[in-house]
Write an enzyme that holds these catalytic residues in place. Structure first.
Site: not given
Ligand code: ASP
Length: 704
Positions: A85, A221, A639
């Site tokens: 992502h 991911d 992330s």
């Molecule tokens: N999903 C979040 C990010 O894209 C990570 C998180 O908020 O824990 O940084």
């Protein structure tokens, strides 16, 4: 002063014994206070091996990916792994209908097939230096908050400029805990970054929105990039002559995996937290502002989902937008659940009272006895402005139709007679763009359905705007901006009189709302925010006396941090326990039996599963792990952060948090806050067995 500090530390140690162990995101240069605890829990590295500016160390393998993610260098030739992502935007940018790397994945076969991504940068921290005294010593005691901000900004810019010694160096001064400390961060910024490999979307984004912020999770991911440099191993703009980067440090990747209770640490660039937020602040945000934001977003999501159900064009057109709305919609709900389930507001209030009692016993600090009451008052005072701001944004200004109106207003504002022709063609261009990128019926629906939320602002709106709003409500169907398709047809043929547009009911309403917001709402919100900042500055400084050094930490601000904890299950609700890891079995179950469209698997992966062709990537039970959770404290920006075992070997890539613990940005509760980590063995399995990308696998520094 020295005696006072000793007394303060002794008092605080006795008061804070029972604070939670795993909360905190530590600057690597301030790890001293944590180090013994980390060693007791299993760490085998010296502080110098974790962070050093004289020798290469683990920190040299941990990089800022773009501006909002983290990555890790895993090969002698500058290979960087991060989340899928995090690479998503770059992969989408180089994908076409015929070469859809996003959907189908990509495995470059040699260096020549690695694809340059313009605009993407990767930054390596060279060092961080405390410049607090240099800055604070120049702020007069009687400076207002505004003057303080200006002085800090000027000195920070000067310090940064002095340290930008090369074109590819980025030097920036960052503020910590409301201005209690300042550090200069110096980075080396690499700008020739190439896309090397990524799994197909059904692996890299498995579970999609359905599983976002959720556990159990089965997302593969990850994505892979490479840093290129000039012949001197220095950052340089893209050139065919550039060569792969020879890193100062390569992080080893371990196939050993993790077990329950193992010690781990996360090294990365967490974005933003507000963990000193008082009970009142939490209450205001979670119980008073989030509910209306959730409500508005629910309305929007229902409309988009209904329209997408039987229409693939709309579904694709709105996929990103829907994901954007759903992301925080889901996080906010998780925060409410977490705050209520842990009784966080009452608990924080009780802690605040303990702190005040402590304060009152110290002569030199007594004068701050009312500090928390004042903070509570300012949270109350700012509330209306924050509420208005939020409703205006969620219900009105984030709509595409409103954005078009806003653009029109700013184009028409200072229009001279002789500019009307060029304005007209510009306006037609905006309209055509609007119609190309949006579905008009859906946008009309979104606009009409969220318009009603402006009613919740009635008690704040001045009479003049209320009148305009009544008129707009009555005539909404006649607005040019609702019937934009008719205008589009007329646009290129006839002259459109800007005067006529200026009388449009929605144009009038939007202009008045914008004016009101900029003159009355934003300045007051800013005023109270400045007040709160200065109060929180005192509060956090006092907390630094009150808390023992191993409990006092700076809020995340996109600077390099280390968080640590243990691999642990959790209980999300009564009678439910979630195990600490997932396997491919769960992915296959979801894909075969799950209802969500986000659950898919292809025949290649299914075949590997059926034949148990997992290679050397299984756990002791012979299962192929996909993800695990731990108690380390993380947030957005973490992330792609490498997750290390006690020896400093990568065992995972951080990618999310569990839904029941998303309140960890302002209230960390060890019983339910968990970060979600891709088990690195799954990444190796996909590269090796699924993609047969031996060239990439051979390059990664894998340790047994
Ligand atoms: N999903 C979040 C990010 O894209 C990570 C998180 O908020 O824990 O940084």
């Amino acid at each position: 002063m020295k005696r006072l500090m000793i007394l303060i530390v002794i008092l605080s140690l006795s008061l804070c014994k029972n604070l939670l162990a795993d909360e905190g995101m530590w600057l690597p240069v301030l790890l001293e206070a944590q180090y013994d605890d980390m060693v007791t829990r299993g760490l085998k590295l010296t502080p110098e091996e974790i962070y050093s500016i004289n020798n290469s160390s683990l920190k040299d393998a941990v990089v800022l990916f773009g501006s909002g993610c983290t990555g890790a260098i895993v090969s002698e030739q500058g290979l960087v792994i991060t989340n899928h992502h995090c690479g998503y935007g770059s992969i989408a940018k180089v994908s076409t209908v015929n070469n859809d790397y996003l959907t189908n994945g990509y495995w470059s076969q040699d260096f020549k097939e690695e694809i340059s991504i313009s605009g993407l940068t990767i930054s390596r921290l060279i060092n961080m230096r405390d410049v607090t005294n240099e800055i604070l010593s120049q702020i007069p005691a009687n400076a207002t908050e505004q003057q303080r901000k200006e002085i800090v900004s000027k000195i920070s810019k000067n310090i940064a400029a002095e340290n930008k010694t090369k074109p590819y160096i980025n030097a920036v001064v960052r503020e910590f805990n409301y201005g209690n400390a300042y550090y200069l961060m110096t980075y080396e910024v690499f700008s020739d970054i190439r896309f090397v490999a990524a799994p197909p979307l059904f692996i890299g984004n498995f579970g999609g929105d359905t599983d976002n912020w959720m556990w159990p999770r089965h997302t593969g991911d990850f994505s892979i990039f490479r840093i290129y440099v000039n012949q001197n191993n220095e950052p340089a703009n893209y050139s065919e002559n550039n060569v792969p980067y020879k890193p100062k440090y390569v992080a080893p990747v371990s196939k050993k995996g993790v077990d329950k209770d193992d010690f781990i640490f996360v090294y990365g660039f967490p974005g933003s937290t507000t963990h000193f937020m008082t009970s009142k602040g939490i209450d205001m945000n979670v119980n008073h502002i989030n509910p209306i934001a959730i409500d508005i977003r629910t309305t929007k999501l229902n409309i988009i989902e209904n329209a997408s159900r039987n229409n693939d064009t709309i579904r694709l057109m709105y996929a990103n937008k829907r994901a954007g709305i759903a992301n925080y919609w889901k996080k906010m709900q998780g925060e409410t659940v977490g705050i209520n389930a842990t009784n966080a507001i009452d608990k924080r209030y009780a802690k605040e009272q303990e702190f005040i009692t402590w304060l009152k016993n110290i002569d030199s600090l007594k004068k701050y006895s009312n500090l928390l009451d004042t903070i509570y008052q300012y949270h109350q005072l700012i509330y209306d402005y924050e509420y208005i701001d939020r409703v205006l944004y969620e219900a009105y200004f984030s709509n595409e139709i409103t954005k078009l109106i806003q653009r029109t207003i700013s184009d028409i504002k200072d229009l001279q007679k002789n500019e009307i022709d060029s304005w007209q063609s510009k306006w037609c261009y905006h309209i055509n763009n609007f119609l190309k990128n949006n579905n008009l019926e859906l946008e009309q629906n979104l606009f009409n359905s969220t318009f009603k939320y402006l009613d919740s602002l009635s008690k704040y709106l001045p009479d003049e705007i209320l009148k305009t709003k009544v008129n707009a409500t009555k005539n909404i169907d006649k607005s040019i901006f609702i019937n934009i398709d008719e205008i589009s047809e007329a646009c290129n043929k006839n002259k459109i009189n800007p005067k006529k547009i200026q009388k449009d009911p929605l144009y009038l309403l939007t202009s008045q709302l914008l004016y009101w917001y900029s003159k009355e709402i934003w300045p007051m919100e800013n005023y109270y925010n400045n007040k709160l900042d200065s109060l929180y500055r005192i509060y956090t400084r006092l907390q630094s006396y009150y808390l023992p050094p191993n409990k006092y930490y700076y809020d995340a601000n996109s600077t390099m941090r280390i968080s640590y904890g243990n691999v642990k299950p959790y209980n999300p609700a009564d009678a439910i326990t979630y195990l600490y890891y997932t396997t491919i079995n769960g992915m296959v179950d979801k894909a075969l039996w799950g209802e969500a469209e986000d659950y898919k698997i292809d025949s290649t992966l299914l075949e590997l599963f059926k034949t148990k062709n997992f290679g050397p990537y299984t756990n002791a039970k012979g299962e192929l792990p996909i993800a695990f959770i731990s108690t380390a404290h993380t947030t957005g920006g973490n992330s792609g952060s490498p997750v290390f075992n006690s020896k400093g070997e990568i065992i995972g890539l951080n990618y999310d948090r569990v839904w029941e613990g998303t309140m960890s940005d302002f209230y960390f509760d060890e019983s339910r806050c968990r970060n979600i980590v891709l088990d690195i063995r799954y990444m190796l399995f996909i590269i090796d067995k699924y993609a047969n990308a031996q060239r990439i696998l051979n390059e990664i520094k894998i340790v047994q």
